[in-house]
Write a protein that holds these residues in place. Sequence first.
Motif, PDB file in Angstrom:
ATOM      1  N   GLU A 196       0.820  -1.204   0.000  1.00  0.00           N
ATOM      2  CA  GLU A 196       0.000   0.000   0.000  1.00  0.00           C
ATOM      3  C   GLU A 196       0.858   1.260   0.000  1.00  0.00           C
ATOM      4  OE1 GLU A 196      -3.166   0.359  -0.436  1.00  0.00           O
ATOM      5  OE2 GLU A 196      -3.382  -1.805  -0.685  1.00  0.00           O
TER       6      GLU A 196
ATOM      7  N   ALA B 111       0.869   4.007  -2.961  1.00  0.00           N
ATOM      8  CA  ALA B 111       0.592   5.428  -2.718  1.00  0.00           C
ATOM      9  C   ALA B 111       1.722   6.295  -3.249  1.00  0.00           C
ATOM     10  CB  ALA B 111       0.377   5.665  -1.226  1.00  0.00           C
TER      11      ALA B 111
ATOM     12  N   ARG C 203       1.471   6.458  -6.971  1.00  0.00           N
ATOM     13  CA  ARG C 203       0.410   7.378  -7.400  1.00  0.00           C
ATOM     14  C   ARG C 203       0.884   8.824  -7.298  1.00  0.00           C
ATOM     15  NH1 ARG C 203      -2.799   3.467  -4.675  1.00  0.00           N
ATOM     16  NH2 ARG C 203      -2.759   4.671  -2.722  1.00  0.00           N
TER      17      ARG C 203
ATOM     18  N   THR D 106     -13.274  -4.059 -15.567  1.00  0.00           N
ATOM     19  CA  THR D 106     -12.256  -4.826 -14.842  1.00  0.00           C
ATOM     20  C   THR D 106     -11.870  -6.099 -15.579  1.00  0.00           C
ATOM     21  OG1 THR D 106     -14.017  -5.859 -13.542  1.00  0.00           O
ATOM     22  CG2 THR D 106     -12.934  -3.926 -12.601  1.00  0.00           C
TER      23      THR D 106
ATOM     24  N   TYR E 256      -7.715  -3.563 -13.540  1.00  0.00           N
ATOM     25  CA  TYR E 256      -7.832  -2.213 -12.992  1.00  0.00           C
ATOM     26  C   TYR E 256      -8.824  -2.200 -11.834  1.00  0.00           C
ATOM     27  CZ  TYR E 256      -5.165  -0.070 -16.774  1.00  0.00           C
ATOM     28  OH  TYR E 256      -4.170   0.297 -17.633  1.00  0.00           O
ATOM     29  N   THR E 257      -8.569  -1.305 -10.900  1.00  0.00           N
ATOM     30  CA  THR E 257      -9.435  -1.163  -9.738  1.00  0.00           C
ATOM     31  C   THR E 257     -10.048   0.232  -9.732  1.00  0.00           C
ATOM     32  OG1 THR E 257      -7.651  -0.318  -8.329  1.00  0.00           O
ATOM     33  CG2 THR E 257      -7.938  -2.718  -8.442  1.00  0.00           C
ATOM     34  N   ARG E 258     -10.973   0.419  -8.812  1.00  0.00           N
ATOM     35  CA  ARG E 258     -11.594   1.734  -8.656  1.00  0.00           C
ATOM     36  C   ARG E 258     -10.550   2.782  -8.263  1.00  0.00           C
ATOM     37  NH1 ARG E 258     -15.722   4.015 -10.791  1.00  0.00           N
ATOM     38  NH2 ARG E 258     -16.694   1.957 -10.621  1.00  0.00           N
ATOM     39  N   GLN E 259      -9.561   2.365  -7.494  1.00  0.00           N
ATOM     40  CA  GLN E 259      -8.494   3.288  -7.112  1.00  0.00           C
ATOM     41  C   GLN E 259      -7.678   3.707  -8.336  1.00  0.00           C
ATOM     42  OE1 GLN E 259      -5.516   1.747  -4.313  1.00  0.00           O
ATOM     43  NE2 GLN E 259      -5.800   3.597  -3.083  1.00  0.00           N
ATOM     44  N   ASP E 260      -7.421   2.752  -9.236  1.00  0.00           N
ATOM     45  CA  ASP E 260      -6.734   3.088 -10.487  1.00  0.00           C
ATOM     46  C   ASP E 260      -7.548   4.086 -11.299  1.00  0.00           C
ATOM     47  OD1 ASP E 260      -4.601   1.374  -9.951  1.00  0.00           O
ATOM     48  OD2 ASP E 260      -5.645  -0.341 -10.847  1.00  0.00           O
TER      49      ASP E 260
ATOM     50  N   ASP F 228      -9.676   6.331 -10.189  1.00  0.00           N
ATOM     51  CA  ASP F 228      -9.583   7.656  -9.566  1.00  0.00           C
ATOM     52  C   ASP F 228      -8.268   8.337  -9.933  1.00  0.00           C
ATOM     53  OD1 ASP F 228     -12.038   7.225  -8.402  1.00  0.00           O
ATOM     54  OD2 ASP F 228     -11.206   6.558  -6.472  1.00  0.00           O
ATOM     55  N   LEU F 229      -7.188   7.569  -9.939  1.00  0.00           N
ATOM     56  CA  LEU F 229      -5.893   8.133 -10.305  1.00  0.00           C
ATOM     57  C   LEU F 229      -5.884   8.575 -11.765  1.00  0.00           C
ATOM     58  CD1 LEU F 229      -2.934   8.745  -9.663  1.00  0.00           C
ATOM     59  CD2 LEU F 229      -2.405   6.339 -10.191  1.00  0.00           C
TER      60      LEU F 229
ATOM     61  N   GLN G 121      -7.566  11.906 -12.235  1.00  0.00           N
ATOM     62  CA  GLN G 121      -6.751  13.053 -11.835  1.00  0.00           C
ATOM     63  C   GLN G 121      -5.711  13.379 -12.902  1.00  0.00           C
ATOM     64  OE1 GLN G 121      -5.464  13.190  -7.581  1.00  0.00           O
ATOM     65  NE2 GLN G 121      -6.423  11.160  -7.443  1.00  0.00           N
TER      66      GLN G 121
END
Length: 701
Positions: free
Chosen positions: A132, A136, A139, A242, A295-299, A301-302, A305
């Motif tokens: 993690e 981070a 990212r 996904t 891919y994930t939801r966090q990917d 979001d990145l 941005q």
Amino acid sequence: MVDADPHLGTEASDSAVLEALFTQAPLGLFLLDEQLRVRRYNTSSRGLRGISAERVLGRTFGEVSSGLDTTELAVLARETLRTGQPVLWHTLKGTPATRPDEDLTVSVSMYQVDDAANGQPGVLLVVEDVTEREAARARLDLLYDTRRTVGTTLDATTTARELASALVPALADAVTVHILDAVLRGEPRRRGPVDAGQPLSRAAFLNGPGTHADERDTILETLPLATAFTRSLEDATPRLVTHLDAEGARSPELSEHAHALAPAGVHSLMAVPLVVPDAVLGVVTLYRSERSQPYTRQDLDLAVQVASRAALGIDHASSYARERNTATALQRHLLPSRTPELTTVETAHLHLPARAGGDWFDVIELSGARVGLVVGEVVGHGIEVAAMMGRLRTALRTLAELDLEPDELLTHLDEVAARLASENVDANGLGHDDDTPTGGRVATCAYAVYDPVKRRLTLASAGHPAPLIVSPAGEVTTVEADAGAALGTAHGTYETATYDLDDGAVLCMYTDGLLAGSDEAADMLRRVLVHQDRTLPETADAIADALTDEQAEDDAVLLLARAHGLADDQVAQWDLPSDPSVVATARSLAERQLAAWGLEDIAFETELIISELVTNAIRYGEGPVRLRLIRDRHLTCEVTDGASTSPHMRRAHDTDEGGRGLYLVMTMSHRWGTRRAARGKTVWAQQTLPARTDEGARSTQ
């Protein structure tokens, strides 16, 4: 009170500490022997929970930690056994043995330990799961790199390629960037959703780090309906896929390159719209094929941005393109759409806009069959510069109509430029650190006048590159004229240079953007000009082919003018005494000359004009009086005397006996005016020739 012996119970305490570490600590602890086999390990570590001791003890760390490449780690462990030097925080990347669809990053530290029981050294491995933390950091690194490397230029295609390079391989194995074609062209952006049928330009495609498929870039296409991509364009919402099913029912079959990616192993993708307030500019698509993790939801979001940063750069580039297009259109509108067709000067021009600057040229028909030739450049780029160029060009033409000498004209134009710059400063609320916002340098200009009767060129320059003269034999000469101060100081002084031109000689005038300060380009220009066997348009094309640079940052203008002097039988001239009786003589001389030229149809009007001009010269001027007729595209009557006062037309009342002479000259002439000289003046009137004339007639002067 008796103090406790500090040595009592030390072994028991150490044993308790070790037991707690190897059974409760969240870190992975592995005690390895000299053969790097596991002798003891922490059963509570996340990666080994539920795995029996038989599958761990007696095995090497590489066998236990499947999913991680431990080759380098084994080398480091043996070095620690040999030297006793610890290894701190060595990073390994891979996948957990029990969760192969996830990323795993561990930090490994190694320390040498001695086994007091058997005297054999060993290695203690401390393994920490930093997945993690590293994710981070990655990212943050991607966001930092995006801010640093994306949007470095005001070019939308370049920004798209910078975006693709930032995403591969950091977040994607392949990336495509589609931008609305209207956005690339700089058209005003449309608010709201984007219809699926809107044409998009594939501005960037990257499949692996550093492997731009340039042949696939900038292709215009439309995306099919009812896909994640078109839906993202329509509602400005990113889409995450996904997993693609085995049959490829949701494969990205949107374009040629995407269709090729599906059988290559694409298993997960994201479609992220390029969004600015109230508008969608395009869509960026990220494909994953090399890495097994979807891919994930966090990917997502990145990616959003990163895409938002790129969208701002693309929007700025589109706004710049829009302003540049407007300035270029204004510049083209303010430049002459065509040059006059003259018999004394043959011209060809070249305009190469790069950043919508203030370069301009002009060809001005003057009195006495003379021609004014102009090339100039306003400092800067943009709409205001193009507008300034138009105002200076208009001012120069007005001054040229007054038949001023080139040096005198540039002196007046310098004052005009300073005043216009000052007005521009006031209009924009800027300070007055100098006379102008550019420190007095508003524009450069070269102005030349060719007289076909004398076959003479007179030129003055205001800080402009020196023109070239090419003889009929192909010899190239630089005009040796004092450059003078650039326009805008209001204090410029200028000098003229005079050259006698052979019939067929070519004058080459240009702005500095054509050569961009390159000696090689200057030599190339001379080599092209040597070929006098070409027509001027062919020469202009050859110069464009030789010197055009797609990466040029400045506009360029070229003006070529081939001189053709008037033949002796096209000019008639007489010196007359300052006596009223010579008016009749002047009319008689003119009548015979017009008959020789086959211009009897306009003889009556010409004689009236000559009578009025000669009478005025004798009555109000100073002798002697010179009458000259020039037959070119027009018939020009010129009367010269020694007085400097110019005639002016006034309105004659019904009771006035005089005052109507100049009015008659005006009504019977196509144009008329006064040209001053160092001593005296010339009043001229120009008449349109009849449609059919006797070309074979000879002068009888």
